[in-house]
Write an enzyme that holds these catalytic residues in place. Sequence first.
Site, short mmCIF file in Angstrom:
data_model
loop_
_atom_site.label_atom_id
_atom_site.label_comp_id
_atom_site.label_asym_id
_atom_site.label_seq_id
_atom_site.Cartn_x
_atom_site.Cartn_y
_atom_site.Cartn_z
CG ASP A 197 -114.32 -38.02 -5.89
OD1 ASP A 197 -114.07 -38.32 -5.23
OD2 ASP A 197 -114.65 -37.26 -6.68
NE ARG A 248 -117.04 -30.87 -10.90
CZ ARG A 248 -116.00 -31.56 -9.93
NH1 ARG A 248 -116.08 -32.87 -9.37
NH2 ARG A 248 -115.96 -30.15 -8.74
CG LEU A 295 -115.48 -42.34 1.06
CD1 LEU A 295 -114.79 -43.55 0.25
CD2 LEU A 295 -117.30 -42.43 1.53
P1 5GP Z 1 -109.91 -37.26 0.73
O1 5GP Z 1 -111.13 -37.51 1.96
O2 5GP Z 1 -110.45 -38.90 0.42
O3 5GP Z 1 -108.72 -36.93 1.13
O4 5GP Z 1 -110.67 -36.78 -0.34
C1 5GP Z 1 -111.48 -37.00 -1.26
C2 5GP Z 1 -111.88 -36.23 -2.10
O5 5GP Z 1 -110.60 -35.47 -2.19
C3 5GP Z 1 -112.42 -36.78 -3.61
O6 5GP Z 1 -113.51 -37.28 -3.46
C4 5GP Z 1 -111.81 -35.76 -3.85
O7 5GP Z 1 -112.91 -34.71 -4.55
C5 5GP Z 1 -110.13 -35.09 -3.69
N1 5GP Z 1 -109.39 -35.39 -4.38
C6 5GP Z 1 -108.81 -36.52 -4.05
N2 5GP Z 1 -107.85 -36.24 -5.20
C7 5GP Z 1 -108.33 -36.32 -5.92
C8 5GP Z 1 -107.52 -36.35 -7.35
O8 5GP Z 1 -106.23 -36.71 -7.62
N3 5GP Z 1 -108.16 -35.13 -8.68
C9 5GP Z 1 -109.44 -34.51 -8.21
N4 5GP Z 1 -109.87 -33.94 -9.37
N5 5GP Z 1 -109.66 -34.26 -6.94
C10 5GP Z 1 -108.68 -35.41 -5.72
MG MG Z 2 -112.95 -31.53 -6.56
MG MG Z 3 -115.34 -37.36 -3.92
#
Ligand code: 5GP
Ligand code: MG
Ligand code: MG
Length: 173
Positions: A97, A162, A105
């Site tokens: 997303d 969602r 990732l």
């Molecule tokens: P990362 O590991 O890249 O920091 O975080 C990824 C995950 O954090 C995303 O897949 C998502 O689930 C959540 N996340 C990060 N930024 C946002 C945001 O602006 N809105 C929402 N709803 N989830 C986010």
């Molecule tokens: Mg979440």
């Molecule tokens: Mg995600």
Amino acid sequence: MEYTIKTLLTREEVEGRIKELAKEIEKDYQGKDLLVVGLLKGSVVFMTDLIKEIDLPLEIDFMSASSYSGTESTGIINISKDLDIDVKDREVLIVEDIIDTGLTLSHVRKMLEERGTKSLKICTLLDKPSRRTVEIKGDYTGFEIPDEFVVGYGLDYDQQHRNLPYIGIVVKK
Ligand code: 5GP
Ligand code: MG
Ligand code: MG
């Protein structure tokens, strides 16, 4: 917290961009045995729209992973649902997303590569490049967005929103 949701990307903008991404993917995976891997739950709405626009034989699978950022950019990953399909020698496209810090990732990518994927690419609907702590980039990116907390199109705030058919910024009242 009381909040409102301010539209960042309309349904038409998102749907239009998803079609473009699908056509790029379709071109790149001609003649290949594509396996599309969605990261639960956030990627579900995006992924279902995306795969309908890819006119190629493909398989899908899902994985649920979350990262706990520790003191450093390494963090720990927890897999609460693993893939059913063996990714060894497969052409895998991970669908996400949003890439924020990049921690989730980078862990998932490393794990799948260690299982012997033939190729591994990333398709993300959204990217917040300003928040990155580890080096990772989408091979297919829908939109780069500013450092705001967004919901809709699969993304949640406390498991809600969602199902919003557009991307909105959560604004405190
Ligand atoms: P990362 O590991 O890249 O920091 O975080 C990824 C995950 O954090 C995303 O897949 C998502 O689930 C959540 N996340 C990060 N930024 C946002 C945001 O602006 N809105 C929402 N709803 N989830 C986010
Ligand atoms: Mg979440
Ligand atoms: Mg995600």
